[in-house]
Write a protein that holds these residues in place. Sequence first.
Motif, short mmCIF file in Angstrom:
data_model
loop_
_atom_site.label_atom_id
_atom_site.label_comp_id
_atom_site.label_asym_id
_atom_site.label_seq_id
_atom_site.Cartn_x
_atom_site.Cartn_y
_atom_site.Cartn_z
N LEU A 14 23.26 103.84 55.06
CA LEU A 14 24.23 104.49 55.94
C LEU A 14 23.61 104.80 57.29
O LEU A 14 22.48 105.26 57.38
CB LEU A 14 24.72 105.80 55.32
CG LEU A 14 25.77 105.70 54.23
CD1 LEU A 14 26.09 107.09 53.70
CD2 LEU A 14 27.02 105.02 54.73
N VAL A 15 24.38 104.55 58.34
CA VAL A 15 23.97 104.90 59.71
C VAL A 15 25.14 105.57 60.41
O VAL A 15 26.30 105.42 59.99
CB VAL A 15 23.50 103.67 60.52
CG1 VAL A 15 22.26 103.04 59.90
CG2 VAL A 15 24.61 102.64 60.65
N CYS A 16 24.85 106.26 61.47
CA CYS A 16 25.90 106.88 62.27
C CYS A 16 26.76 105.78 62.88
O CYS A 16 26.23 104.83 63.47
CB CYS A 16 25.27 107.73 63.38
SG CYS A 16 26.49 108.41 64.52
N PRO A 17 28.08 105.87 62.76
CA PRO A 17 28.94 104.83 63.30
C PRO A 17 28.92 104.78 64.84
O PRO A 17 29.26 103.76 65.42
CB PRO A 17 30.34 105.17 62.79
CG PRO A 17 30.27 106.58 62.33
CD PRO A 17 28.84 106.88 62.01
N LEU A 18 28.49 105.85 65.48
CA LEU A 18 28.44 105.88 66.95
C LEU A 18 27.10 105.41 67.50
O LEU A 18 27.06 104.62 68.44
CB LEU A 18 28.74 107.30 67.46
CG LEU A 18 30.12 107.85 67.09
CD1 LEU A 18 30.25 109.29 67.57
CD2 LEU A 18 31.22 107.00 67.69
N LEU A 39 26.32 115.17 65.53
CA LEU A 39 27.44 115.32 64.62
C LEU A 39 26.94 115.49 63.19
O LEU A 39 25.88 114.96 62.82
CB LEU A 39 28.35 114.09 64.68
CG LEU A 39 29.12 113.86 65.97
CD1 LEU A 39 29.84 112.52 65.91
CD2 LEU A 39 30.08 115.00 66.25
N ALA A 40 27.74 116.20 62.39
CA ALA A 40 27.47 116.37 60.97
C ALA A 40 28.66 115.81 60.20
O ALA A 40 29.77 116.34 60.30
CB ALA A 40 27.27 117.84 60.64
N ILE A 49 32.00 110.97 54.40
CA ILE A 49 33.15 110.68 55.25
C ILE A 49 32.58 110.32 56.63
O ILE A 49 32.25 111.19 57.42
CB ILE A 49 34.11 111.88 55.35
CG1 ILE A 49 34.46 112.42 53.96
CG2 ILE A 49 35.35 111.50 56.15
CD1 ILE A 49 35.15 111.43 53.04
N MET A 50 32.47 109.02 56.88
CA MET A 50 31.79 108.54 58.08
C MET A 50 32.74 108.28 59.25
O MET A 50 32.64 107.29 59.94
CB MET A 50 30.99 107.27 57.73
CG MET A 50 29.98 107.44 56.63
SD MET A 50 28.80 108.76 56.95
CE MET A 50 28.02 108.15 58.43
N LEU A 51 33.66 109.20 59.47
CA LEU A 51 34.61 109.10 60.57
C LEU A 51 34.26 110.14 61.63
O LEU A 51 34.22 111.34 61.32
CB LEU A 51 36.04 109.34 60.07
CG LEU A 51 36.55 108.39 59.00
CD1 LEU A 51 37.87 108.89 58.43
CD2 LEU A 51 36.70 107.00 59.57
N PRO A 52 34.02 109.72 62.86
CA PRO A 52 33.68 110.70 63.91
C PRO A 52 34.72 111.81 64.06
O PRO A 52 34.37 112.96 64.34
CB PRO A 52 33.59 109.84 65.18
CG PRO A 52 33.18 108.49 64.68
CD PRO A 52 33.90 108.35 63.35
N ASP A 53 35.99 111.50 63.83
CA ASP A 53 37.03 112.52 63.94
C ASP A 53 36.92 113.59 62.86
O ASP A 53 37.43 114.70 63.02
CB ASP A 53 38.43 111.89 63.86
CG ASP A 53 38.77 111.07 65.09
OD1 ASP A 53 38.04 111.19 66.12
OD2 ASP A 53 39.74 110.32 65.05
N GLU A 54 36.27 113.27 61.75
CA GLU A 54 36.10 114.21 60.64
C GLU A 54 34.78 114.99 60.76
O GLU A 54 34.56 115.96 60.03
CB GLU A 54 36.11 113.47 59.30
CG GLU A 54 37.44 112.85 58.95
CD GLU A 54 38.47 113.89 58.52
OE1 GLU A 54 38.11 114.86 57.84
OE2 GLU A 54 39.65 113.72 58.89
N ALA A 55 33.91 114.55 61.66
CA ALA A 55 32.59 115.16 61.77
C ALA A 55 32.65 116.48 62.54
O ALA A 55 33.52 116.70 63.39
CB ALA A 55 31.64 114.19 62.48
#
Length: 63
Positions: A14-18, A39-40, A49-55
């Motif tokens: 897993l990596v940060c999507p951004l 972000l967390a 949950i690897m969605l920036p909007d959920e972080a």
Amino acid sequence: MAERTVDPKLLEILVCPLTKETLRYDAQSQELISEGARLAYPIRDGIPIMLPDEARSLDEEEK
């Protein structure tokens, strides 16, 4: 309640999507931390949950 863990093999891929950087697992808060994006990402029922909007923004902690 038993503390949940994340499969170490999953953490390796897993990596940060951004930022595409590796993530740090915070077992106490059940989050994956992206230092670069500040972000967390939450882990719900053992699923990251690897969605920036959920972080959650880590910058909000410093205020």
